[in-house]
Write an enzyme that holds these catalytic residues in place. Structure first.
Site, PDB file in Angstrom:
ATOM      1  CE  LYS A 252     -28.985 -29.742  -2.620  1.00  0.00           C
ATOM      2  NZ  LYS A 252     -28.714 -28.808  -1.542  1.00  0.00           N
TER       3      LYS A 252
ATOM      4  CG  ASP B  44     -31.041 -26.631   0.493  1.00  0.00           C
ATOM      5  OD1 ASP B  44     -31.108 -27.441   1.438  1.00  0.00           O
ATOM      6  OD2 ASP B  44     -30.542 -26.933  -0.616  1.00  0.00           O
TER       7      ASP B  44
HETATM    8  P1  NDP Z   1     -21.027 -24.665  -5.653  1.00  0.00           P
HETATM    9  O1  NDP Z   1     -19.975 -25.499  -6.308  1.00  0.00           O
HETATM   10  O2  NDP Z   1     -22.331 -24.455  -6.322  1.00  0.00           O
HETATM   11  O3  NDP Z   1     -20.385 -23.199  -5.351  1.00  0.00           O
HETATM   12  C1  NDP Z   1     -19.122 -23.091  -4.748  1.00  0.00           C
HETATM   13  C2  NDP Z   1     -18.811 -21.610  -4.462  1.00  0.00           C
HETATM   14  O4  NDP Z   1     -17.555 -21.578  -3.777  1.00  0.00           O
HETATM   15  C3  NDP Z   1     -18.654 -20.754  -5.709  1.00  0.00           C
HETATM   16  O5  NDP Z   1     -19.118 -19.459  -5.435  1.00  0.00           O
HETATM   17  C4  NDP Z   1     -17.132 -20.751  -5.930  1.00  0.00           C
HETATM   18  O6  NDP Z   1     -16.653 -19.581  -6.570  1.00  0.00           O
HETATM   19  C5  NDP Z   1     -16.640 -20.739  -4.488  1.00  0.00           C
HETATM   20  N1  NDP Z   1     -15.295 -21.306  -4.373  1.00  0.00           N
HETATM   21  C6  NDP Z   1     -14.944 -22.598  -4.551  1.00  0.00           C
HETATM   22  N2  NDP Z   1     -13.610 -22.747  -4.341  1.00  0.00           N
HETATM   23  C7  NDP Z   1     -13.127 -21.497  -4.055  1.00  0.00           C
HETATM   24  C8  NDP Z   1     -11.846 -21.003  -3.741  1.00  0.00           C
HETATM   25  N3  NDP Z   1     -10.770 -21.801  -3.694  1.00  0.00           N
HETATM   26  N4  NDP Z   1     -11.711 -19.682  -3.476  1.00  0.00           N
HETATM   27  C9  NDP Z   1     -12.789 -18.867  -3.514  1.00  0.00           C
HETATM   28  N5  NDP Z   1     -14.028 -19.271  -3.803  1.00  0.00           N
HETATM   29  C10 NDP Z   1     -14.202 -20.583  -4.067  1.00  0.00           C
HETATM   30  O7  NDP Z   1     -21.215 -25.301  -4.188  1.00  0.00           O
HETATM   31  P2  NDP Z   1     -22.502 -25.227  -3.239  1.00  0.00           P
HETATM   32  O8  NDP Z   1     -22.971 -23.821  -3.193  1.00  0.00           O
HETATM   33  O9  NDP Z   1     -23.454 -26.293  -3.603  1.00  0.00           O
HETATM   34  O10 NDP Z   1     -21.884 -25.655  -1.807  1.00  0.00           O
HETATM   35  C11 NDP Z   1     -21.007 -24.810  -1.070  1.00  0.00           C
HETATM   36  C12 NDP Z   1     -20.757 -25.409   0.310  1.00  0.00           C
HETATM   37  O11 NDP Z   1     -21.979 -25.446   1.062  1.00  0.00           O
HETATM   38  C13 NDP Z   1     -20.247 -26.860   0.275  1.00  0.00           C
HETATM   39  O12 NDP Z   1     -19.268 -26.999   1.272  1.00  0.00           O
HETATM   40  C14 NDP Z   1     -21.481 -27.676   0.598  1.00  0.00           C
HETATM   41  O13 NDP Z   1     -21.160 -28.906   1.208  1.00  0.00           O
HETATM   42  C15 NDP Z   1     -22.198 -26.756   1.591  1.00  0.00           C
HETATM   43  N6  NDP Z   1     -23.654 -26.982   1.659  1.00  0.00           N
HETATM   44  C16 NDP Z   1     -24.213 -27.243   2.889  1.00  0.00           C
HETATM   45  C17 NDP Z   1     -25.580 -27.441   3.013  1.00  0.00           C
HETATM   46  C18 NDP Z   1     -26.170 -27.711   4.357  1.00  0.00           C
HETATM   47  O14 NDP Z   1     -27.334 -28.145   4.455  1.00  0.00           O
HETATM   48  N7  NDP Z   1     -25.457 -27.451   5.430  1.00  0.00           N
HETATM   49  C19 NDP Z   1     -26.483 -27.382   1.839  1.00  0.00           C
HETATM   50  C20 NDP Z   1     -25.799 -27.079   0.599  1.00  0.00           C
HETATM   51  C21 NDP Z   1     -24.424 -26.898   0.533  1.00  0.00           C
HETATM   52  P3  NDP Z   1     -16.652 -19.454  -8.197  1.00  0.00           P
HETATM   53  O15 NDP Z   1     -18.049 -19.062  -8.582  1.00  0.00           O
HETATM   54  O16 NDP Z   1     -15.650 -18.398  -8.461  1.00  0.00           O
HETATM   55  O17 NDP Z   1     -16.250 -20.806  -8.723  1.00  0.00           O
END
Ligand code: NDP
Length: 288
Positions: free
Chosen positions: A76, A112
Site C-alpha cells: 500500500k 480504507d
Molecule cells: P501494521 O503492521 O502496519 O501495524 C500493526 C500494529 O499492531 C502496530 O501498531 C503494532 O505495534 C501493533 N502490534 C503488532 N503486534 C503487537 C503485539 N504483539 N502487541 C501489541 N501491539 C502489536 O498492520 P496493519 O495496520 O496494516 O494491519 C493491522 C490489522 O488490521 C491486521 O490484522 C490486518 O489484517 C487488519 N486490516 C484489516 C483491513 C480490513 O479491511 N478489514 C484493512 C487493513 C488491515 P508497533 O507499532 O509497536 O509495532
C-alpha cells in the site's frame, strides 16, 4: 440466489488486486459477485507481485488494459510512488489501496478510511463528535484515524506498543477541530479513561495466531461502547470474543472490507456497488 458470473469474453474488462500473498484475499469473490449481479462485463483477478517487480507490474496495467486494481499488504505504501496522481485522501493517509484510470492517468486513492466509517454508519454509529480509542498505530490505524477525523470524531486516542509511532501518527493527522492524543498500551486498563469511550477499534493483528488479546479491561467501557476489530477470522477474534462475552456490541473487519470494496467498485465501474450481494459473498449480512 446469487447470479452466475458471466463468461470471460474478448470484451471483458479486467480489474485485479496486487498483494503478496494474495491467495487468501476475499476481494475477487466480492467483486465478481457484484459484476455478476449488475451484469457488467468485468472480471476481478488476483495479481501476485513482489517488491522487485511491483513497479513493472503496476506499469503493465496500461499495456494490458487492466482498468483498475486494489492494492493490499505489503504494497500500500509502495503504490504511492507508482500512481501518476494521488487523491488528497491517499496523500494524507500515506498509502494507496485503489488504482484506477482517470483521463488516461493512473490515480492512487485510499478507500480504507471511508470504508471503515461507512461500516460504522451501517451499524448505526455516526463518527461525528465521538470519543474513540484506536489500538495500534500501523498502516490501518492511519486510514481509520483519517476516516474518523474526516467524519468529525471529536476526541481520538491512539494507544500503541511503540509510543513514538502513535505520537507520529497523531502529529501527522491532527487538525484544529479535533483532539488526537498518543498513549501507551497501559491505558487499556485505565477505568477513568475507558468509561468515556463510545468506540474502541483494534488495529493490531494480536489474537490472529491464537494468542490471547492484550491486557484490556473491557468491563470499564460503557455497555453500548462499540468494539470493532479490523481483523477477521473463521471464529470471532479474541478481541471481539472478549467484548461479546461482556455484552458489548461488536463488528468484524469484513464490514470494512465490504465498504472499502464498495467505494473502490464505484471508481472501477462508475456504478453504485450492490452491497447486499457483496456482503453475502463475504459471509456477512447488512445490518438492519
Ligand atoms: P501494521 O503492521 O502496519 O501495524 C500493526 C500494529 O499492531 C502496530 O501498531 C503494532 O505495534 C501493533 N502490534 C503488532 N503486534 C503487537 C503485539 N504483539 N502487541 C501489541 N501491539 C502489536 O498492520 P496493519 O495496520 O496494516 O494491519 C493491522 C490489522 O488490521 C491486521 O490484522 C490486518 O489484517 C487488519 N486490516 C484489516 C483491513 C480490513 O479491511 N478489514 C484493512 C487493513 C488491515 P508497533 O507499532 O509497536 O509495532
Amino acid at each position: 440466489m446469487a447470479k452466475k458470473p458471466a463468461a470471460v469474453e474478448g470484451t471483458t474488462k479486467v480489474v485485479g488486486i496486487f498483494g503478496d500473498p494474495v491467495d487468501h484475499s476475499l476481494s475477487p469473490r466480492m467483486h465478481n459477485a457484484a459484476f455478476a449481479e449488475l451484469e457488467l462485463d468485468y472480471v476481478y483477478v488476483p495479481l501476485r507481485a513482489n517488491r522487485r517487480n511491483l513497479k513493472e507490474a503496476v506499469r503493465s496495467m496500461r499495456a494490458l488494459g487492466i482498468v483498475g486494481a486494489n492494492v493490499t499488504v505489503p504494497f500500500k505504501q509502495d503504490a504511492l510512488k507508482l500512481a501518476q496522481r494521488l487523491t488528497p485522501t491517499a496523500k494524507a493517509i500515506g498509502a494507496v489501496n485503489t488504482l484506477y484510470f482517470d483521463d488516461k492517468r493512473l490515480v492512487g486513492d485510499n478507500t480504507d478510511g471511508v470504508g471503515f466509517v461507512d461500516a460504522l454508519a451501517a451499524h448505526g454509529l455516526r463518527a461525528r463528535k465521538k470519543r474513540v480509542l484506536i489500538i495500534g498505530a500501523g498502516g490501518s490505524a492511519r486510514a481509520v484515524l483519517h476516516g474518523l477525523l474526516e467524519a468529525g470524531a471529536a476526541d481520538v486516542v491512539v494507544a500503541n506498543r511503540t509510543l513514538s509511532r502513535a505520537a507520529q501518527l497523531a502529529r501527522d493527522l491532527s487538525r484544529r477541530d479535533s483532539r488526537v492524543r498518543a498513549a501507551r498500551l497501559d491505558l487499556l486498563d485505565d477505568f477513568d479513561f475507558l468509561e468515556t469511550r463510545q468506540l474502541v477499534v483494534n488495529c493490531t493483528p494480536v489474537g490472529l495466531k491464537g494468542e490471547t488479546f492484550l491486557d484490556y479491561d473491557v468491563d470499564s467501557t460503557p455497555r453500548d461502547c462499540l468494539h470493532f476489530d479490523l481483523a477477521y477470522a473463521e471464529k470471532p477474534t479474541p478481541f471481539l470474543a472478549m467484548a461479546a462475552s461482556r455484552k458489548r456490541p461488536t463488528v468484524d473487519g469484513r464490514y470494512m472490507l465490504l465498504f472499502q470494496g464498495a467505494a473502490a467498485f464505484k471508481r472501477f465501474t462508475g456504478r453504485r456497488a450492490p452491497l447486499a450481494v457483496m456482503a453475502k459473498a463475504l459471509g456477512i449480512k447488512l445490518p438492519g
